[in-house]
Design a protein around this motif. Structure first.
Motif, PDB file in Angstrom:
ATOM      1  N   TYR A  42       0.829  -1.211   0.000  1.00 57.29           N
ATOM      2  CA  TYR A  42       0.000   0.000   0.000  1.00 57.29           C
ATOM      3  C   TYR A  42       0.864   1.263   0.000  1.00 57.29           C
ATOM      4  O   TYR A  42       0.542   2.242  -0.677  1.00 57.29           O
ATOM      5  CB  TYR A  42      -0.923  -0.013   1.215  1.00 57.29           C
ATOM      6  CG  TYR A  42      -1.919   1.128   1.215  1.00 57.29           C
ATOM      7  CD1 TYR A  42      -2.981   1.141   0.314  1.00 57.29           C
ATOM      8  CD2 TYR A  42      -1.782   2.195   2.102  1.00 57.29           C
ATOM      9  CE1 TYR A  42      -3.890   2.180   0.303  1.00 57.29           C
ATOM     10  CE2 TYR A  42      -2.692   3.244   2.093  1.00 57.29           C
ATOM     11  CZ  TYR A  42      -3.748   3.233   1.189  1.00 57.29           C
ATOM     12  OH  TYR A  42      -4.642   4.268   1.166  1.00 57.29           O
ATOM     13  N   ARG A  60      -9.511  -0.014  -7.513  1.00 56.01           N
ATOM     14  CA  ARG A  60      -9.741  -0.809  -6.308  1.00 56.01           C
ATOM     15  C   ARG A  60      -8.583  -1.765  -6.088  1.00 56.01           C
ATOM     16  O   ARG A  60      -8.064  -2.363  -7.025  1.00 56.01           O
ATOM     17  CB  ARG A  60     -11.045  -1.610  -6.471  1.00 56.01           C
ATOM     18  CG  ARG A  60     -11.467  -2.445  -5.270  1.00 56.01           C
ATOM     19  CD  ARG A  60     -12.681  -3.279  -5.637  1.00 56.01           C
ATOM     20  NE  ARG A  60     -13.269  -3.966  -4.506  1.00 56.01           N
ATOM     21  CZ  ARG A  60     -12.865  -5.151  -4.055  1.00 56.01           C
ATOM     22  NH1 ARG A  60     -11.843  -5.763  -4.634  1.00 56.01           N
ATOM     23  NH2 ARG A  60     -13.465  -5.721  -3.026  1.00 56.01           N
ATOM     24  N   ARG A  65      -9.928  -1.583  -0.709  1.00 57.57           N
ATOM     25  CA  ARG A  65      -9.678  -0.155  -0.590  1.00 57.57           C
ATOM     26  C   ARG A  65      -9.612   0.505  -1.959  1.00 57.57           C
ATOM     27  O   ARG A  65      -9.204  -0.119  -2.940  1.00 57.57           O
ATOM     28  CB  ARG A  65      -8.380   0.102   0.174  1.00 57.57           C
ATOM     29  CG  ARG A  65      -8.487  -0.087   1.662  1.00 57.57           C
ATOM     30  CD  ARG A  65      -7.209   0.263   2.386  1.00 57.57           C
ATOM     31  NE  ARG A  65      -6.156  -0.726   2.155  1.00 57.57           N
ATOM     32  CZ  ARG A  65      -4.960  -0.699   2.735  1.00 57.57           C
ATOM     33  NH1 ARG A  65      -4.652   0.304   3.561  1.00 57.57           N
ATOM     34  NH2 ARG A  65      -4.068  -1.641   2.485  1.00 57.57           N
TER      35      ARG A  65
END
Length: 223
Positions: A42, A60, A65
């Motif tokens: 991330y 996505r 998320r």
């Protein structure tokens, strides 16, 4: 056995929010997935955020998320996924994004939902006022410019993400209804049939969904 088609997302695979609905429309065609952000943490993905002047994409991740990224950072990664899927036997490639892209190298048919949508809307919406629902407000200038070039009378755009609270989509639909649009494009592959049905109910005008337009093109070519 049906043909195997590569499905490339700008986010992470698998796209459990998109592929099952497409699969229901393409018969025996098998979709094999790949994502531009596959394998990235991330923190690495957040470093791909757009700056002023960048072409903005919203997508996505595998954990559900939503992230906003600049297109320029993922082009090479998209090409790598296309190359991998073709090398593994894919007979065509479907981009799982309705954004604009430069040409990729691909020896097999490569379907861009944006191109399919643009030509479809150009054929059916001449002279009409077009409404666009796009995931993020930062995308409104770029989608307004793009859709204004399709021969429509005018374009009104509003933001509501398929990856957030659905109420934001319904508010965008209400804003477009107030703008008296005559046709709506939900300009993201993440929008679902359920969302389309609700927007059509709110606005009372026809609504075009990228994933179903793309799926029917896949079925026609490879089914």
């Amino acid at each position: 056995m049906g043909k195997k088609i590569g499905a490339v997302t700008i986010g992470q695979s698998p796209r459990i929010d998109v592929v099952p609905e497409i699969t229901g429309l393409i018969g025996r065609v098998e979709l094999v997935e790949g994502g531009a952000l596959d394998g990235l943490a991330y923190e690495e993905i957040t470093a791909l955020a757009p700056q002023a002047g960048d072409y903005v994409l919203v997508t996505r991740l595998a954990d559900g998320r939503s992230v906003k990224i600049a297109e320029k950072y993922i082009l090479a990664r998209l090409q790598a996924q296309i190359d991998r899927l073709v090398s593994e036997g894919a007979e065509g490639i479907l981009m799982l994004c309705s954004g604009e892209f430069p040409p990729f190298s691909c020896p097999k048919p490569l379907l861009y939902p944006q191109v399919l949508l643009t030509n479809f809307i150009g054929a059916v919406a001449g002279g009409k006022k077009l409404g666009i629902i796009t995931p993020d407000k930062d995308q409104i200038p770029q989608v307004t410019k793009r859709w204004s070039a399709t021969g429509v009378r005018a374009v009104a755009a509003a933001a509501g993400s398929p990856y957030g609270a659905e109420e934001n989509i319904w508010q965008a639909a209400a804003a477009l209804k107030a703008s008296e649009v005559e046709l709506i494009v939900m300009d993201c592959i993440g929008f679902t049939q359920h969302m389309k049905d609700k927007v059509a109910e709110i606005t009372g005008v026809p609504v075009v969904l990228p994933r179903t337009v793309a799926a029917r093109a896949v079925a026609e070519l490879f089914g």
